[in-house]
Design an enzyme around this catalytic site. Structure first.
Site, PDB file in Angstrom:
ATOM      1  N   GLU A 189       0.750  -1.114   0.156  1.00  0.00           N
ATOM      2  CA  GLU A 189       0.000   0.020  -0.079  1.00  0.00           C
ATOM      3  C   GLU A 189       0.843   1.203   0.058  1.00  0.00           C
ATOM      4  OE1 GLU A 189      -2.632  -1.176   3.295  1.00  0.00           O
ATOM      5  OE2 GLU A 189      -1.378  -0.089   4.658  1.00  0.00           O
ATOM      6  N   LEU A 213       2.082   6.465   3.666  1.00  0.00           N
ATOM      7  CA  LEU A 213       1.706   7.679   4.037  1.00  0.00           C
ATOM      8  C   LEU A 213       2.692   8.324   5.048  1.00  0.00           C
ATOM      9  CD1 LEU A 213      -1.791   6.987   4.791  1.00  0.00           C
ATOM     10  CD2 LEU A 213      -1.125   7.621   2.747  1.00  0.00           C
ATOM     11  N   HIS A 252      -2.315   7.669  13.625  1.00  0.00           N
ATOM     12  CA  HIS A 252      -3.103   6.708  13.788  1.00  0.00           C
ATOM     13  C   HIS A 252      -4.148   6.769  14.772  1.00  0.00           C
ATOM     14  CE1 HIS A 252      -3.108   2.102  14.758  1.00  0.00           C
ATOM     15  NE2 HIS A 252      -4.016   2.589  15.668  1.00  0.00           N
ATOM     16  N   GLU A 311      -6.380  -1.878   9.531  1.00  0.00           N
ATOM     17  CA  GLU A 311      -6.695  -3.209   9.901  1.00  0.00           C
ATOM     18  C   GLU A 311      -7.733  -3.347  11.109  1.00  0.00           C
ATOM     19  OE1 GLU A 311      -3.826  -5.605  12.409  1.00  0.00           O
ATOM     20  OE2 GLU A 311      -3.270  -3.939  13.303  1.00  0.00           O
ATOM     21  N   ASN A 338      -8.767  -5.021  14.578  1.00  0.00           N
ATOM     22  CA  ASN A 338      -8.480  -6.131  15.926  1.00  0.00           C
ATOM     23  C   ASN A 338      -9.629  -6.441  16.586  1.00  0.00           C
ATOM     24  OD1 ASN A 338      -5.642  -5.766  15.737  1.00  0.00           O
ATOM     25  ND2 ASN A 338      -5.638  -4.011  16.800  1.00  0.00           N
ATOM     26  N   ARG A 366     -10.633  -7.985  19.168  1.00  0.00           N
ATOM     27  CA  ARG A 366     -10.328  -8.273  20.825  1.00  0.00           C
ATOM     28  C   ARG A 366     -10.439  -7.121  21.423  1.00  0.00           C
ATOM     29  NH1 ARG A 366      -5.459  -6.207  20.764  1.00  0.00           N
ATOM     30  NH2 ARG A 366      -4.247  -6.429  18.789  1.00  0.00           N
ATOM     31  N   ARG A 368       1.999   3.608  28.555  1.00  0.00           N
ATOM     32  CA  ARG A 368       2.553   2.123  28.436  1.00  0.00           C
ATOM     33  C   ARG A 368       3.842   2.082  29.153  1.00  0.00           C
ATOM     34  NH1 ARG A 368       0.791  -1.381  23.372  1.00  0.00           N
ATOM     35  NH2 ARG A 368      -1.083  -0.310  22.696  1.00  0.00           N
TER      36      ARG A 368
HETATM   37  P1  ADP Z   1       0.213  -4.405  12.916  1.00  0.00           P
HETATM   38  O1  ADP Z   1      -0.879  -5.465  12.778  1.00  0.00           O
HETATM   39  O2  ADP Z   1       1.725  -5.090  12.950  1.00  0.00           O
HETATM   40  O3  ADP Z   1      -0.051  -3.470  14.212  1.00  0.00           O
HETATM   41  P2  ADP Z   1      -0.738  -2.055  11.145  1.00  0.00           P
HETATM   42  O4  ADP Z   1      -1.260  -2.477   9.768  1.00  0.00           O
HETATM   43  O5  ADP Z   1      -1.736  -2.077  12.420  1.00  0.00           O
HETATM   44  O6  ADP Z   1       0.425  -3.390  11.484  1.00  0.00           O
HETATM   45  O7  ADP Z   1       0.139  -0.853  11.101  1.00  0.00           O
HETATM   46  C1  ADP Z   1       0.998  -0.513  12.377  1.00  0.00           C
HETATM   47  C2  ADP Z   1       1.698   0.726  12.084  1.00  0.00           C
HETATM   48  O8  ADP Z   1       2.480   0.708  11.052  1.00  0.00           O
HETATM   49  C3  ADP Z   1       0.515   1.789  11.807  1.00  0.00           C
HETATM   50  O9  ADP Z   1      -0.119   2.305  13.133  1.00  0.00           O
HETATM   51  C4  ADP Z   1       1.427   2.718  11.172  1.00  0.00           C
HETATM   52  O10 ADP Z   1       2.323   3.608  12.020  1.00  0.00           O
HETATM   53  C5  ADP Z   1       2.322   2.140  10.440  1.00  0.00           C
HETATM   54  N1  ADP Z   1       1.644   1.888   9.062  1.00  0.00           N
HETATM   55  C6  ADP Z   1       0.821   0.698   8.701  1.00  0.00           C
HETATM   56  N2  ADP Z   1       0.564   0.903   7.504  1.00  0.00           N
HETATM   57  C7  ADP Z   1       1.136   1.954   7.122  1.00  0.00           C
HETATM   58  C8  ADP Z   1       1.112   3.087   5.733  1.00  0.00           C
HETATM   59  N3  ADP Z   1       0.366   2.382   4.640  1.00  0.00           N
HETATM   60  N4  ADP Z   1       1.675   4.179   5.832  1.00  0.00           N
HETATM   61  C9  ADP Z   1       2.254   4.711   6.799  1.00  0.00           C
HETATM   62  N5  ADP Z   1       2.528   3.910   7.803  1.00  0.00           N
HETATM   63  C10 ADP Z   1       1.936   2.586   7.959  1.00  0.00           C
END
Ligand code: ADP
Length: 454
Positions: free
Chosen positions: A200, A203, A208, A287, A289, A291, A337
């Protein structure tokens, strides 16, 4: 309602679930590894069962041992907490097959959202905006490069089964893409047992933002607003707050209702969190979660709703105890945390806690299983406490947090408390002006300064 719940977890979340059960008049069963005999969740539970040796795979991930423990203690339901088996659809299914209730969503929904590729496709179908990228798995390198060119570099390659911030690679050019794609696949295979990756747009300066939802078995779904979890290190959250300083009420309402509509359509039940990146006023799904999450207390603090109690209620078949209109947000909450590791090098620091003094006072909450004399075992996640503070305004919340962080004393081990103390003094943080890359830069600069003065 259930009479007895088995808690398939450890540490502060096991204690958190125990507390919710007790307040509902429910008996608790703790499970523990041989390394956790002295743990607080074991001491406080009504009953406890040792389920295996220290290594997680032999204990907290040992499905037959956990289900046997539930059967011999006559438990009605199992709460998985977060991590460990909480997003294992096999486990959820086996729990139900043994006539026990899994306190969480259906096995089918866990599976659907557990694969990040199917999750993204599903989100799109449900009308949730997603980050532009490959349609599903990257199979053909040349085709993927064509897409990368059309959306623009840099792009991020992510593992379909990834989690915990692991399994992501950034490619800034075509050459780099060709170089890192095979590495990403091999790493995905080695770490998650599945080599499927997707791509993807990467960004540049997003925040977040995630939306807490909960649904019951009667078709009701509500959202409880957002949490801002942009302060991250190695893609792992460090400090979370609600509401987000970056959203206005209109944006908040819009994304909340998008989440509710989508989850209603899906027939989702129990607690879940839909995660987005937010940039230039737009939300992009990353994504879901399926839970309860580590940072759920900030939502509890601003809504006054006990999310774990509500999870238990809806799992027992009761309808949600509030409607969307009845959810009122009040003030501001921040969670820090606290990990057993060096605050700036992040080297783990397990060991014996020689002194322990937790802060208290109005609107200060500490969720932790630590006590003076306790030895933190080296086998598990390094998070040992969460400090959650509420205030009428963000400013009051930060002032209260500063004083609570000053009071918090943990002797014998290193913790990330000094990092939190430093973060909250930064002008960017005070102004709410930070994105997902802010903390990495802050820590790097800090290390440089330390090196120079050394
Ligand atoms: P995980 O399941 O390992 O936590 P995520 O998809 O939730 O993975 O992504 C975790 C973090 O990675 C996000 O909160 C963000 O900081 C960074 N991230 C994920 N996708 C992108 C993206 N397309 N562009 C920039 N940062 C990203």
């Amino acid at each position: 309602m259930f009479e007895k719940v088995l808690i398939a977890n450890r540490g502060e979340i096991a204690l958190r679930i125990h507390r919710a059960c007790k307040e509902m008049g429910i008996q608790t069963v703790a499970v523990h590894s041989e390394a956790d005999e002295e743990a607080m969740h074991v001491r406080l539970a009504d009953e406890s069962v040792c389920i295996g040796p220290a290594a997680s795979k032999d204990s907290y991930l040992n499905i037959p041992a956990i289900i046997s423990a539930a059967t011999i203690t006559n438990a009605d339901a199992i709460h998985p907490g977060f991590g460990f088996l909480s997003e294992n659809s096999n486990f959820a299914q086996m729990v139900e097959e043994h006539d026990l209730t899994f306190i969480g969503p259906s096995a089918e929904h866990i599976k659907l959202m557990g694969d990040k590729i199917t999750a993204k496709v599903t989100a799109k179908e449900l009308g949730i905006p997603v980050v532009p990228g490959s349609e599903g798995e990257v199979v053909d390198e040349d085709h993927a490069i064509e897409i990368a060119r059309s959306i623009g570099f840099p792009v991020i390659i992510k593992a379909a089964s990834g989690g915990g911030g692991k399994g992501m690679k950034i490619a800034r050019s075509e050459e780099e893409f060709r170089e890192v794609l095979p590495l990403a696949k091999t790493e995905a295979k080695n770490n998650f047992g599945n080599e499927a990756v997707y791509m993807e747009k990467y960004l540049q300066r997003p925040r977040h933002i995630e939306i807490q939802v909960i649904g019951d078995h009667h078709g009701n779904v509500v959202h409880l607003g957002e949490r801002d979890c942009s302060l991250q290190r190695r893609h792992q959250k460090v400090l979370e707050e609600a509401p987000s300083p970056a959203l206005n009420d209109q944006q908040r309402e819009k994304i909340g209702m998008t989440a509710v509509k989508a989850m209603t359509k899906l027939g989702y039940r129990n607690a879940g969190t839909i995660e987005f990146l937010f940039e230039d006023g737009e939300f992009y799904f990353i994504e879901m979660n399926t839970r309860i999450q580590v940072e759920h207390p900030v939502t509890e603090e601003i809504t006054g709703i006990d999310l774990i109690c509500e999870q238990i209620r809806v799992a027992s078949g009761a309808p949600l105890s509030f409607t969307q209109e009845e959810i009122k947000r009040r003030g501001h909450a921040i969670e820090c945390r606290v990990n057993a590791e060096n605050a700036f090098t992040f080297v783990p620091s397990p060991g014996r806690i020689t002194d322990y003094h937790a802060p208290g006072g109005l609107s200060v909450r500490v969720d932790s299983a630590m006590y003076s004399g306790y030895s933190i075992p080296p086998y598990y996640d390094s998070m040992v406490a969460k400090l959650i503070v509420h205030g009428k305004t963000r400013n009051e919340c930060i002032m209260r947090l500063r004083r609570a962080l000053e009071e918090y004393a943990i002797g014998g081990i290193e913790t990330t408390l000094p990092l939190h103390r430093a973060i909250i003094e930064q002008t960017d943080f005070i102004n709410g002006d930070y994105d997902i890359h802010w903390l990495e830069k802050f820590v790097a600069n800090r290390s440089e300064e330390v090196k120079k003065t050394a």
